[in-house]
Design a protein around this motif. Sequence first.
Motif: not given
Lengths: 238, 238
Positions: A1-14
């Motif tokens: 199991v890897t615990d690192q996100a490979a790229r930037p995250l986006e957090v989008l409000p609905v």
Amino acid sequence: VTDQAARPLEVLPVQGMPEVGPGDSIADLVADRIQLRQGDVVVVTQKVVSKAEGRVVDTSGLDEETAKAALVARESRRVLRRRGSLLVTETHHGFVCANAGVDFSNLPRGRAALLPSDPDRSARRIRDRLAARLSFPVGVVVSDTFGRPWRRGLVDVAIGAAGVACVLDLRGSLDAHGRPLEATEVCVADEIASAAELVMGKAKGVPAAVVRGLPAEWLRPSSVAAEVVRPHREDLFR
Amino acid sequence: VTDQAARPLEVLPVQGMPEVGPGDSIADLVADRIQLRQGDVVVVTQKVVSKAEGRVVDTSGLDEETAKAALVARESRRVLRRRGSLLVTETHHGFVCANAGVDFSNLPRGRAALLPSDPDRSARRIRDRLAARLSFPVGVVVSDTFGRPWRRGLVDVAIGAAGVACVLDLRGSLDAHGRPLEATEVCVADEIASAAELVMGKAKGVPAAVVRGLPAEWLRPSSVAAEVVRPHREDLFR
């Protein structure tokens, strides 16, 4: 199991979610308003899930303190601490939180919302409906706002999940120096819920958000009840 | 105070950070690798801050358990619980965490990292250096990975902050129905630390991230010690 996100995250409000009532499909309300993508995790607040599931009770005729006391007693299996009108209890799900999650805000007067009776099932239903509508699976987290004993302020945590890892088990992983990691179990579901809260706010009627860019291998069968709720035998503070 | 981010958030890992040693400027290492913008919050892990501040001690000659016991005793003002080799203590800062934050991972053999002696000051120094280098202020959070009593898995929280709100005080705010909010104090600094952890991971050497898109009014003078650490008199579980 890897615990690192490979790229930037986006957090989008609905944005633009309507007032939700019994029987409404949260999956459809979300998917109508945002173009979901493979690997997305949809975070929805407990409050809208409870409204959609009819977990809202009529308290009119009772003053709020009386109603709260009765509901908290019914929703709890154990009282841990009491200070003034604040009760810290263990709910039937095993969550330790204030007032068993009974909440009067963001509801009409004379109404109180209870936690979903099985928030993992709530998340599963939303995920199943999204999977049926889309051509790919997404993860779903049901979030609520909990206090912590030694830190001021509340944070959002996961009370239900489907299709996205709750706790990553990194036991056996080695660091860059070849030494075992000290922090071996990471509750990413709670971190996802907290990230989502940053765009949802408490007063503005944004009850859902999408976290985009998590590692693909985090999308797997999951359960807050099985992975996150700490059994009594492991508990040092109950 | 508004608690809603007006737009989507981005959480960006700072890639390519070198191994950090005593005297290194974390501010410069970050700003050399990512184009910071007004309103950004830079999150850096305790481990790199401790390395830069020389809060790494030589434990060679001692076995790890002996060294840990001695260091945890020195770094704690009170032991709350003990189970096997796990100690839950209150640090001199007032944090309640495992082993007083003493940590052997991501270090060469024979070395242990201690928490920064004043993590708010650590954050302030990084912020001041960034402000001097850039033409605009940014916020800084120093994060660490803490357990929780009733939930499995660890999450990142803020142990130091500068220039970004730790706890939003929403007391007096009304919801969409004109009712007072139940959740009136939100620890956004901890939520920012948790969001950053999702792109940093534990084993991959990404010790910094940038959270972009938070509300401009959240960028204000702040302190984890003053806003987040719960005083004993308010504490129900110590």
